[in-house]
Every structure is written in structure tokens, then in C-alpha cells.
Scaffold this motif. Sequence first.
Motif, short mmCIF file in Angstrom:
data_model
loop_
_atom_site.label_atom_id
_atom_site.label_comp_id
_atom_site.label_asym_id
_atom_site.label_seq_id
_atom_site.Cartn_x
_atom_site.Cartn_y
_atom_site.Cartn_z
N GLU A 1 -2.03 6.74 2.39
CA GLU A 1 -2.27 4.75 2.32
C GLU A 1 -3.58 4.58 2.78
O GLU A 1 -4.19 3.49 2.36
CB GLU A 1 -1.41 4.52 3.51
CG GLU A 1 0.25 4.91 3.10
CD GLU A 1 1.05 4.06 4.14
OE1 GLU A 1 0.88 3.34 5.10
OE2 GLU A 1 2.32 4.69 4.40
N ILE B 1 2.00 2.23 -3.38
CA ILE B 1 1.02 2.64 -4.33
C ILE B 1 0.85 4.14 -3.98
O ILE B 1 0.31 5.19 -4.86
CB ILE B 1 -0.08 1.83 -4.16
CG1 ILE B 1 -0.04 0.57 -4.94
CG2 ILE B 1 -1.37 2.41 -5.15
CD1 ILE B 1 -1.10 -0.70 -4.63
N ALA B 2 0.71 4.25 -2.74
CA ALA B 2 0.47 5.69 -2.11
C ALA B 2 1.60 6.76 -2.57
O ALA B 2 1.17 7.86 -2.84
CB ALA B 2 0.43 5.67 -0.59
N THR C 1 -10.60 9.12 -8.01
CA THR C 1 -9.58 8.53 -7.22
C THR C 1 -9.08 7.32 -7.15
O THR C 1 -8.12 6.53 -7.38
CB THR C 1 -10.22 8.72 -5.88
OG1 THR C 1 -10.38 10.06 -5.19
CG2 THR C 1 -9.03 8.20 -4.63
N THR D 1 -6.39 5.79 1.78
CA THR D 1 -7.21 6.03 0.64
C THR D 1 -6.99 5.05 -0.18
O THR D 1 -8.03 4.35 -0.72
CB THR D 1 -7.17 7.35 -0.04
OG1 THR D 1 -7.49 8.44 0.86
CG2 THR D 1 -7.66 7.34 -1.47
N VAL D 2 -5.65 4.52 -0.52
CA VAL D 2 -5.42 3.43 -1.38
C VAL D 2 -5.97 2.16 -0.84
O VAL D 2 -6.42 1.33 -1.65
CB VAL D 2 -3.94 3.27 -1.44
CG1 VAL D 2 -3.14 2.10 -2.13
CG2 VAL D 2 -3.28 4.53 -2.14
N GLU E 1 -6.79 7.21 -10.20
CA GLU E 1 -5.50 7.52 -9.95
C GLU E 1 -4.82 6.51 -9.31
O GLU E 1 -3.64 6.07 -9.80
CB GLU E 1 -5.58 8.77 -8.97
CG GLU E 1 -5.97 9.84 -9.41
CD GLU E 1 -6.09 10.98 -8.38
OE1 GLU E 1 -4.95 11.14 -7.49
OE2 GLU E 1 -6.99 11.77 -8.48
N VAL E 2 -5.28 5.56 -8.53
CA VAL E 2 -4.71 4.20 -7.90
C VAL E 2 -4.54 3.18 -9.06
O VAL E 2 -3.41 2.65 -9.09
CB VAL E 2 -5.96 3.74 -6.89
CG1 VAL E 2 -5.22 2.47 -6.45
CG2 VAL E 2 -6.09 4.65 -5.62
N ARG E 3 -5.51 3.32 -9.99
CA ARG E 3 -5.26 2.28 -11.10
C ARG E 3 -4.12 2.63 -11.79
O ARG E 3 -3.04 1.82 -12.23
CB ARG E 3 -6.40 2.12 -11.99
CG ARG E 3 -7.56 1.28 -10.97
CD ARG E 3 -8.73 1.36 -12.05
NE ARG E 3 -9.86 0.40 -11.31
CZ ARG E 3 -11.05 0.42 -11.67
NH1 ARG E 3 -11.47 0.96 -12.77
NH2 ARG E 3 -12.20 -0.29 -11.14
N SER F 1 1.12 7.33 -6.24
CA SER F 1 -0.14 8.09 -6.69
C SER F 1 -0.22 9.66 -5.96
O SER F 1 -1.28 10.42 -6.41
CB SER F 1 -1.49 7.28 -6.27
OG SER F 1 -1.54 7.26 -5.07
N VAL G 1 0.70 -1.19 -0.05
CA VAL G 1 0.03 -0.11 0.13
C VAL G 1 1.08 1.23 0.04
O VAL G 1 0.62 2.26 -0.86
CB VAL G 1 -0.83 0.15 1.14
CG1 VAL G 1 -1.53 1.32 1.37
CG2 VAL G 1 -1.96 -1.26 1.15
N VAL H 1 -9.64 1.80 -1.76
CA VAL H 1 -9.69 1.50 -3.10
C VAL H 1 -9.34 0.08 -3.60
O VAL H 1 -10.17 -0.83 -4.07
CB VAL H 1 -8.72 2.20 -3.88
CG1 VAL H 1 -8.80 1.90 -5.33
CG2 VAL H 1 -9.25 3.89 -3.75
#
Length: 336
Positions: free
Chosen positions: A18, A10-11, A35, A20-21, A38-40, A14, A7, A24
Motif C-alpha cells: 500500500e 490497487i495494492a 513500478t 508503494t501504491v 505496474e500500478v497503472r 498489483s 489504495v 505512485v
Amino acid sequence: MAHRYKVREIAQQSGLSEATVDRVLNNRPGVRENTVAEVRQAIADLDKQRSQLRLNGRRYLIDVVMQTPQRFSDAFRAAVEAELPAFAPAMVRARFHLWESGETAQMVEALGRLRGSHGVVLKAQDEPEVAEAIDRLVGSGVPVVTYTTDVPGSSRCGYVGIDNHGAGMTAAYLVQQWLGEATSGVLITLSRTAFRGEGEREVGFRSALRGSGRPVIEVSDSDGIDATNEALVLAALEANPTVEAVYSVGGGNVATVSAFERLNRVCRVFVAHDLDADNRRLLREGRISAVLHNDLRADARLAVRSILQERGALPVESTKPVPIQIVTPYNMPLHF
């Protein structure tokens, strides 16, 4: 939910928190669509960067082994050489083993002589001995990709090329449309029946013409070489006076055109394969009607990519038959 990246990674990628990720990744409610996007995108970027790291500084040696007329091998060689720089930061080199005619034993011997190869792009006969030679290469850790004509009974890792059966049906459709109500016969020319791709084109062509009443006359075993093909076509035309159309599966088209001209015979429809130098000229001069063509650079890129995927240097992507283009004198691409 387990994920291939932490996580935190990815955080960082992006710019999101963490928490928010995590929401998702676990499909929790209350997250806006942008949002999620953005993670994808962050995950996609990490995938790409991971691929680049796997390629960075690596050297790969690819062997291209083909029995085919020189006009085609010249075009494919140029396509491979044009595409290799696209695999940077990896350094990919190619060795070419190319000849126009020969027996199965020559192909088996050529495959057995390869040393230091990281993968093979292969155009070969669909024969048990060839399949065994492919199996030996794969068993030694060398992935093999078949090109334009398949050897499905082998352990090759994939096939790159057009849907040959569909191409044959497309050729039959064009011939039928252009001939209309005329009862003309059709000449089909093959380079050698041992090539599976050519056989699939012929089967597709004949099946689409079934019920038309048109005689189909076959000429084969010319290896697609003009010097060999002309005598065979002349004999076929002299024996079959109704022939006014040609479907050229295996090449030798300069010779086929010449045979019609020598006999003062009209060829009302001529459908060929591959936009090589000869076919471009014949098409431009109006001496053939259409060419069924696929992008050789796209083929080369896909073949090399398939080998690198098999070696774990690139993420695996599914492959599909390459789309075929119907090229006339009015839509010829500038490059091929």
C-alpha cells in the motif's frame, strides 16, 4: 490524492505494498518506472473488471433503423449480428427496421413506434421532423447514434461513420489522377439529397475539382435503387456526351455501368462507396475502378458501444471518424 479506487484495492490487484501504491498515486520521488507501470496496469485491470461487472447479466435491445438500399442494409445487418457476441457477458439483441425508399414521414413514424428500446442506430434524413423524433427518443431515455449520415441539429449522442467531406475530396483526387489531361466530364450520382452525408461527399468532391474546368453533372433521388437509377443515368449521359467518369455517392452502380454499356460509352474512371456484394463483383470484373470502403464490423461495434457507454454500462471513450480505405481489385479484404 483522491482516486476512484482505494489504495488497498490497487495494492491487492498489483501485488505491491500500500505504501508503494500511495507513493505512485501521489507522484512522490524514488519510485522505479516499472513500478509505476505496474500500478497503472492494475488500475486499468480494475477499470476493465468494473466494466464487466456492470455488463454481467444485463440485457440490452438495440434498434437499427435505416432507409438505405437493401444491398447495404444486408451487409450492415450481417456486421451487427457478427459483433453482438463481443459484448458478453451482457446479452445484446438487435431489431432491424429497414426499407429502401420513402418520405420523411415514414422515418418519423418508424421512430415513434419503437417500444422497449435501449438505444437506436439510425441512418435517416437530415430533416427537422427527424431531429424532433430523435429528441423525443432521447428525452424518454433512449440514446440515438446516427450512422453514415448525421442529423447534427438533434440531441443524438454521437455519429459513427467516415469523414464524408474528406471522402468526396479523396474521390475527386482519384478521378483527377486517372483522367489526367483529358477534359472529360464527371457524373455524380446521389440516392437522395436529404441525406446529409451524401451532401457532404458532394461538396467535398466539387470543392476538390474546382478550377479543373471539368463539368460535373448530378443525378439524384434514385434512392440508390438500380431500377430507378438507370433511366436517370441514361438521360444524363445522352445530354452530356463528354462524361467519361463517375463518382457514385449513393449507389445503384450496376445500373450506372449498364447505362454506359447500352450507349456504347466508355467510362474511364468509376469511384464508388461501400464494398457490398454488387461492388465487389463490379470491381473484380474491372467495371469500376475503386471503392471507398470502411469496415462495417468496426462501425457496428462502435455504434453499439456508444449506446452502452451512454447507458453507463461501459466507460466513456472518445470517438473519431472511421478511417476510409481505397479498395482496388488487388486489395479486396476477404470479409467486410
